[in-house]
Structures are given as structure tokens and as C-alpha cells.
Motif scaffolding. Structure first.
Motif, PDB file in Angstrom:
ATOM      1  N   GLU A 197      40.964  39.877  37.584  1.00 38.43           N
ATOM      2  CA  GLU A 197      42.574  40.105  37.661  1.00 38.43           C
ATOM      3  C   GLU A 197      43.043  39.963  39.207  1.00 38.43           C
ATOM      4  O   GLU A 197      44.013  39.241  39.395  1.00 38.43           O
ATOM      5  N   GLU A 198      42.438  40.431  40.146  1.00 41.67           N
ATOM      6  CA  GLU A 198      42.430  40.321  41.529  1.00 41.67           C
ATOM      7  C   GLU A 198      42.298  38.909  41.915  1.00 41.67           C
ATOM      8  O   GLU A 198      43.198  38.350  42.780  1.00 41.67           O
TER       9      GLU A 198
ATOM     10  N   SER B 211      37.775  41.784  41.337  1.00 39.59           N
ATOM     11  CA  SER B 211      37.882  41.627  39.878  1.00 39.59           C
ATOM     12  C   SER B 211      38.415  40.405  39.267  1.00 39.59           C
ATOM     13  O   SER B 211      39.031  39.645  40.141  1.00 39.59           O
TER      14      SER B 211
ATOM     15  N   SER C  98      29.554  34.750  38.588  1.00 38.89           N
ATOM     16  CA  SER C  98      30.085  35.744  39.782  1.00 38.89           C
ATOM     17  C   SER C  98      30.193  34.931  41.084  1.00 38.89           C
ATOM     18  O   SER C  98      31.128  35.226  41.727  1.00 38.89           O
TER      19      SER C  98
ATOM     20  N   ALA D 130      33.957  39.844  39.959  1.00 37.69           N
ATOM     21  CA  ALA D 130      33.147  40.698  38.941  1.00 37.69           C
ATOM     22  C   ALA D 130      33.131  39.933  37.279  1.00 37.69           C
ATOM     23  O   ALA D 130      33.986  40.699  36.760  1.00 37.69           O
TER      24      ALA D 130
ATOM     25  N   TYR E 113      29.171  44.322  35.529  1.00 35.08           N
ATOM     26  CA  TYR E 113      30.487  43.588  35.366  1.00 35.08           C
ATOM     27  C   TYR E 113      30.831  43.172  34.306  1.00 35.08           C
ATOM     28  O   TYR E 113      29.839  43.124  33.180  1.00 35.08           O
TER      29      TYR E 113
END
Length: 419
Positions: free
Chosen positions: A11-12, A9, A290, A285, A352
């Protein structure tokens, strides 16, 4: 690794990226060169502000007790003992039945505990030995007391804050001619792809001009970095890796555009298989962009952005701007989202989260996000009008007009008001 990519993601990906980015060393600059820089240490008030009792307006300094009963119908007379201008020290104390004519910012005379504005006296423009007071005052009225705005020793700006014009005003007020800031990061730039031409070269079939590098140069400057442009990479992995190693020695962060997909000539994708390269992520994502990739090469951060202008632009805002802020010592590096209502429905499905370029407007007191619908990653025609990215969640339903959406702003909104 080129075809077996693990999707993470946004965030990750940001978490992994930030975990390897240090703050750079500090340096001292003159206050005149400090705008936009990040403070390296807390700064404190070196004295009370104001450092003396003073008048916030033009009028007469007096004792509140001498105004009891004063009114428009029944004014009270006080003897004027002197005029105090800003920057002067009063020479006489205000005693019972007396007043001092005083200007804005001037020091309050001893004995005075209030200031009446000129407009609340008779004949305010007249310099006379007597002033007639037309209303009663309370002790402390219209007086700026010593230290009421800020006491000596108070933190006036914290480490990690960006220095803006207001910060500079405060620093000047407290005598900070020199300021400790974090060094501006040197950001290397290179574009990959044999299809690229210089911006002053004539077009030929199959070729395009290199718009990404100059766009990224502008974005780096806006983010507070110093761009260093390098020549492009060859398609041969060994030579490309050698060049990247050389480039890394000259910068704090290296950014490339292009070569991150799974094509036969995408050299950056091949680089992630090298044993001395630590891959952080190579698939995020998000749409567009991407294939955005980050890694450590020789211990230094490398961010590989898509070659498509729209995807490159988004990748910069999410990851490169974040990196520059962290390297610059900013306390808050992660981009902040705001919320707005979607101006028109968007129902196109996507596996996504989709980041739509758009703009913000106000309609009947409601903040609206208006996508431009020029969503192909390679399209750059509307980049100049974009001021935000509107996030459409994954799935087949999209978002309907009027629904709340997350918005990532990247430019000062025009705040057009409609309705």
C-alpha cells in the motif's frame, strides 16, 4: 543502497508510485476508435432520452379513459384511425372512442395516454377498422415518456471512466462522433541479463529464452498502453545509465525485468545510487517480487521488476498496470480486491504477505479461491491458467480452508461451478 534496503508495504509503495505519475495530455478520436480509452472530460446528454413520447411495444395507442370496464368477457370496441410505424410521425390525434395501431419505438399520437399490447385485444394480427379491447388500462401504462430515461444536460459519462460498449452506445445516441480521451501511454520495455536468448534462438547451457518481454508486451496492450521494446542493458553501470537516459526520452514509462536483486551484476540495483535518480522504493513487503523497485530517472517513472516470471507477472499487476491506468487518466487506478473463501488450507509461514496464483470457482453458491501451489517465483508453467492472486497474510499460521481471503483478480474468471 543495494544491501541497506528499507521495506515498505504494498500500500505504501503504491502510494509513493502514484504520487509521481501524472495524467497524459488528451486527444480527440472517432467514436469507432474510442473503445477501451479513458474519457478526458464529462459528457452530457444533448437532448431528452427519449426525445418524444413513444410506445415500448407493439399494440394500440389509445385513451385509458376509453378502456374503463373492458374485460375478456366484455371487450370494448374502438375505431382504428391509422397505423404508426417506428420512425413515422402520427398524422392524426387519438380522440374519444379511437385508437391507433402502433409499432415498438413509434411516436405516440397526440391524445393517446396508454398503449395496449396486441395480445390483449381480439384478433391481434388482423388489420381492421375496429379493435376490441379486453382489459382496462391506467393512464401512462406502456408509454415511454419524453426524458424519462435521461433529461437533457444529464452527465452520461464522466472524465476518468473507461469507455466500454455501453458507453459507446450512449455516445452514439447523443451524437458524439468525436470523443476527447487521454493519450495512450508509451511504455518502454527492456530485459536485463546476459543469460537471455531470443525466443527463436536455440538453447545452450546456462541460457534461457526471454519470455518476460513478450509477456509484458501482452500485458501492456491489455492495460491500454503501447509497448516499445528496447535492447537489453550491459552490466557496466555508466553505459547502462546512458542507454536508460536515451530510452526515457522516447517513452512515458520505462519497465525493465531483471537486475533488481543484490547480485554482483544487478545493474538496476546499482543505478539507484546515482545522484540524479530519485528512488521511491526498492523493497516491497510481498512474496514473490520483494526486490521490485521504482524510481524517477530524469523526472520520468521507471519500474524495475524481478526477472523471475511469476514475480514479474505480479509486479506488473500491482504496479505497472496501476501506472498505465493513471497515465491514461483513469479516475481509479489502484487495483481492487474482492473477498473469497480459501478452497484449501495454506499453512506455509512467510514474513510478508504472499500472493498465490490461482483461480476462482463457485461451489454451492460460495465463491472459492483455489491456489495452484506453483509458488516459486521462477515458475511459469501455470501462468496461463492463473486468473487471480490469493493474498495470504504474513505470519506462521497461514490460512485454513473456508477462511475469507483477499483476492486480486487479473483475468476474467472462469467461474466454474462445482457442487
Amino acid at each position: 543502497m543495494r544491501f541497506a534496503r528499507q521495506t515498505v508495504s504494498v500500500e505504501e509503495a503504491l502510494g509513493k508510485w502514484l504520487s509521481v505519475l501524472p495524467s497524459l495530455e488528451t486527444e480527440q478520436v472517432h467514436i469507432g476508435e474510442a473503445y477501451g480509452r479513458i474519457l478526458a472530460c464529462d459528457l452530457y446528454a444533448t437532448h431528452d432520452l427519449p426525445h418524444f413520447d413513444r410506445s415500448p411495444l407493439d399494440g394500440f395507442a389509445l385513451r385509458a379513459a376509453d378502456t374503463v370496464g373492458a374485460s375478456v368477457a366484455s371487450p370494448l370496441a374502438l375505431r382504428v384511425i391509422e397505423t404508426v410505424a417506428a420512425g413515422q410521425v402520427p398524422s392524426r390525434a387519438v380522440t374519444e372512442g379511437c385508437a391507433a395501431r402502433i409499432m415498438t419505438g413509434a411516436m405516440l399520437p397526440e391524445g393517446a395516454d396508454a398503449v395496449i399490447m396486441f395480445e390483449q385485444t381480439q384478433n391481434p394480427g388482423e388489420h381492421a377498422e375496429t379493435v376490441w379491447i379486453k382489459r382496462a388500462l391506467r393512464p401512462g401504462e406502456n408509454v415511454s415518456r419524453r426524458g424519462e430515461e435521461m433529461a437533457k444536460g444529464t452527465v452520461i459519462a464522466k472524465a476518468g471512466e473507461r469507455i466500454n460498449a455501453g458507453t459507446i452506445a450512449s455516445l452514439a445516441a447523443f451524437g458524439y462522433a468525436q470523443v476527447d480521451v487521454f493519450r495512450r501511454p508509451r511504455v518502454g520495455l527492456l530485459a536485463t541479463g546476459s543469460e537471455l536468448l531470443g525466443i527463436d534462438e536455440p538453447l545452450v547451457p546456462g541460457k534461457i529464452r526471454n519470455s518476460n518481454t513478450v509477456m509484458l508486451t501482452a500485458l501492456i496492450a491489455e492495460a491500454g498502453g503501447i509497448s516499445v521494446c528496447f535492447s537489453g542493458l550491459p552490466d557496466e553501470l555508466a553505459v547502462a545509465k546512458q542507454k536508460i537516459s536515451e530510452y526515457m526520452q522516447q517513452v512515458d514509462l520505462l519497465i525493465s525485468s531483471g537486475g533488481v536483486s543484490v547480485g554482483d551484476f544487478d545493474v538496476i540495483a546499482l543505478l539507484t545510487n546515482e545522484p540524479d535518480v530519485e528512488l521511491l522504493f526498492n523493497r516491497v513487503a510481498m512474496r514473490p517480487g520483494s526486490p521490485t523497485t521504482s524510481m524517477l530517472v530524469g523526472g520520468k517513472p521507471y519500474l524495475a521488476l524481478s526477472g523471475n516470471p511469476g514475480a514479474c507477472f505480479l509486479g506488473f499487476e500491482l504496479f505497472a498496470r496501476t501506472a498505465i491506468r493513471r497515465l491514461s487518466g483513469a479516475a481509479e487506478a489502484v487495483p481492487r480486491m474482492i473477498r473469497a473463501r480459501l478452497a484449501v488450507s495454506y499453512e506455509k509461514p512467510c514474513p510478508y504477505p504472499r500472493y498465490l496464483r490461482g483461480r476462482l470457482l463457485e461451489q454451492d453458491g460460495v465463491l472459492l479461491a483455489m491456489p495452484d501451489f506453483n509458488e516459486k517465483a521462477g515458475n511459469l508453467g501455470t501462468l496461463k491458467d492463473s486468473e487471480c492472486f490469493i493474498v495470504i497474510p504474513p505470519g506462521g499460521s497461514g490460512k485454513q480452508a473456508g477462511e475469507l481471503v483477499e483476492v486480486l483478480t487479473h483475468a476474467a474468471p472462469t467461474w466454474r461451478k462445482e457442487g
